[in-house]
Write an enzyme that holds these catalytic residues in place. Structure first.
Site, PDB file in Angstrom:
ATOM      1  N   GLU A  79     -16.152  22.059   4.301  1.00  0.00           N
ATOM      2  CA  GLU A  79     -15.601  21.532   2.806  1.00  0.00           C
ATOM      3  C   GLU A  79     -16.282  20.033   2.546  1.00  0.00           C
ATOM      4  OE1 GLU A  79     -13.369  23.083   0.665  1.00  0.00           O
ATOM      5  OE2 GLU A  79     -14.385  24.886   1.589  1.00  0.00           O
ATOM      6  N   SER A 477      45.161  54.139   2.833  1.00  0.00           N
ATOM      7  CA  SER A 477      46.411  54.216   3.850  1.00  0.00           C
ATOM      8  C   SER A 477      45.961  52.878   4.865  1.00  0.00           C
ATOM      9  CB  SER A 477      46.602  55.313   4.764  1.00  0.00           C
ATOM     10  OG  SER A 477      46.913  56.515   3.933  1.00  0.00           O
TER      11      SER A 477
END
Length: 570
Positions: A79, A477
């Protein structure tokens, strides 16, 4: 001569004007000092195995001192070979790029940007293609070089750069391409990564292996040019094939419902930005062994229960035109993109006789389903008796049916279910179907409350709705002990007597009265509260609530966090 001089002055004035214009309202580079990158959040099981990870960008921050020098050299060579000597802008690189762009009429234009310029663009500017943006980039690059060391600039660059496969930074890319940390990368692998910033999709091995290898080899030559490696090392690396590996599945503890519950918790507590960008490391009490057991067995028990209700029919029935002239296995391979199951195989019914159905699968080729394994597949009836008995294979399947099958030899039954007999042939399959019903399981440590495993449905692929945490259901219940607790707190005793009898209660206007019953549809007469609780008696419980008053019942429900919004009615 005077004309040339005047034109020169105009050109200089234009350039100076462009620089003055571009220098206005430049973003501050000071924010780079306290760079806070968007990091992946990761969720782990109790044994340290990774459960899931999520974030806006797949990035793991890697300090420069932990980055191998050879990897740094590879990126510098590819780069910005003059990175350590320029002052933010590489004049020779700009001239070289300009000559390339003028002499080459085709192909991608060369940019000449330095690593520092790329930092300025990636952190502070946009990807807009214009002369003004390039000038801004150059001005910021010079300022960044004056404010930061080369090491700091490199660290910012290597952790920000996009390298394809949703990978931001070298640490993430190393795992996503080669399933290893950066310190374990071989020379040919790190050279490949260094070649990606220019065009990650163009040099992707999945898209074009030849281009990817050519780019890697070019990076190796550049590394020789800057004397980071020898020519012999480069040639050896060039001869090694480029092999991309998926991240290992065995390193993960798959628990999608559990992981999604953790993600939702983080988003609710810290907001989406915080959960997706702050890089949280979350340790959970998930036990991967327990999770694997409940996932396997729960799904198969649900499947077996669903089969008792009958056969839903094929996934689809193909037409002659859809099949004509196509190799069946290739056709099945294409169909698997739309229809897939983690444990079963997609099969096309080729021929059906009285005693069996002949099928074709992609993985096993030709196979068969025997009549005895189709006996369960009576007409589906969810709310009544299933259809008539199966006497021949044609009662269930027809040619060109697309169905799910499980290979008998490799099929693992759920706990408590029998395996395939030893005399099973290699080409025999079971007919299977995705169940219409679902459910949930939560495994908890009762002493600590830790959730050790959880599945919120038959399959996360088919439904992300978590029935363990998101389904609103009547507690039935299970609420009764708390009703009796409220009674004890308000002066009632276990020996108080109530009459279990038929009752009828008025409801809202224009609706029928409510006449509750016990489970056994009978009435026991006089019962103490202790006896009523032991028998889970409905009538006595309702009478107790009426005497207590709804307000007191709601108070204890909220106090114990059973339901934050209980309805004020019996």
């Amino acid at each position: 001569m005077r004309l040339l001089f005047a034109l020169g002055l105009v050109a200089i004035a234009v350039v100076v004007g462009l620089f003055i214009y571009a220098a206005r309202d430049l973003p501050s580079y000071a924010e780079l000092e306290n760079y806070d990158p968007k990091m992946l959040s990761r969720v782990y099981a109790e044994d340290g195995s990774l459960m899931t990870e999520f974030g806006e960008e797949k990035r793991m921050f890697l300090p420069l001192q932990a980055t191998p020098q050879l990897l740094i050299d590879a990126f510098v060579a590819a780069e910005d070979q003059h990175f350590y000597s320029h002052w933010g802008v590489d004049i020779s690189g700009i001239i070289r790029a300009a000559i390339h762009n003028v002499t080459k009429s085709r192909g991608r234009l060369a940019g000449g940007s330095t690593i520092t310029q790329q930092v300025a663009k990636n952190f502070l500017l946009t990807n807009e293609t214009s002369i003004i943006r390039k000038i801004k980039e150059a001005i910021l690059a010079v300022r960044i070089e004056k404010a930061f060391t080369k090491s700091k600039i490199l660290e910012l660059y290597l952790n920000k750069i996009f390298l394809g496969k949703n990978s931001y930074g070298i640490a993430s890319a190393s795992l996503n391409y080669f399933n290893k940390p950066v310190e374990e990368l071989a020379l040919e692998e790190l050279a490949f990564l260094a070649g990606l910033p220019k065009a990650p999709s163009t040099y992707s091995p999945q898209h074009n292996m030849q281009r990817a290898i050519a780019r890697r080899n070019w990076v190796l030559d550049r590394m020789v040019a800057i004397k980071a490696i020898t020519k012999e090392q480069a040639e050896t690396a060039k001869a090694i094939p480029l092999i991309v590996k998926k991240r290992n599945a065995f390193e993960k503890a798959p628990a999608p419902y559990y992981a999604e519950e953790v993600r939702r918790f983080l988003v609710e507590k810290y907001g989406r930005q915080g959960a997706y960008c702050n890089g949280f490391m979350v340790r959970t009490p998930l036990n991967p062994t327990f999770q694997k057991i409940i996932d396997r067995n729960f799904a198969k028990i649900i499947e077996a229960h669903d089969r008792k209700r009958g056969y839903h029919g094929p996934i689809t029935r193909l037409t002659v035109e859809e099949v004509k002239g196509k190799p069946l296995r290739k056709l099945l391979h294409d169909l698997e993109e739309k229809h897939s199951h983690p444990r079963w195989h997609l099969a096309l019914v080729k021929k059906v006789t009285d005693q069996e159905a002949v099928i074709v699968t992609y993985d096993y080729g030709r196979g068969r389903i025997k009549l005895e394994d189709l006996k369960w597949a009576r007409t589906y009836a969810p709310n009544k008796e299933v259809g008539p008995e199966i006497n021949k294979a044609q009662d269930v399947l027809a040619p060109l049916d697309l169905v799910w099958v499980a290979h008998k030899k490799s099929y693992q039954p759920a706990l408590g279910q029998s395996a395939a007999p030893e005399e099973t042939q290699a080409d025999e399959f079971y007919l299977r179907q995705v169940p219409k019903l679902s459910g949930a399981i939560v495994v908890m440590d009762p002493f600590t409350g830790r959730v050790l495993a959880m599945t919120g449905g038959y399959s996360y692929k088919y439904s992300q709705f978590n029935r363990a945490t998101q389904a609103l259901r009547q507690c039935g219940s299970a609420l009764k002990p708390f009703i009796y607790l409220a009674g004890l707190e308000n002066g009632f005793t276990p020996s108080d007597v109530f009459v279990d009898e038929e009752i009828s209660l008025a409801t809202v206007k224009d609706q029928d009265d409510w006449s509750p019953h016990n489970y056994g549809e009978d009435f026991k007469g006089e019962l103490t509260l202790r006896q009523a609780l032991e028998r889970s008696n409905n009538i006595v419980t309702i009478k107790l609530v009426r005497q207590l008053g709804i307000a007191k019942m709601i108070k204890i429900i909220r106090k114990l966090n059973i339901n934050p919004k209980p309805q004020p009615n019996l």
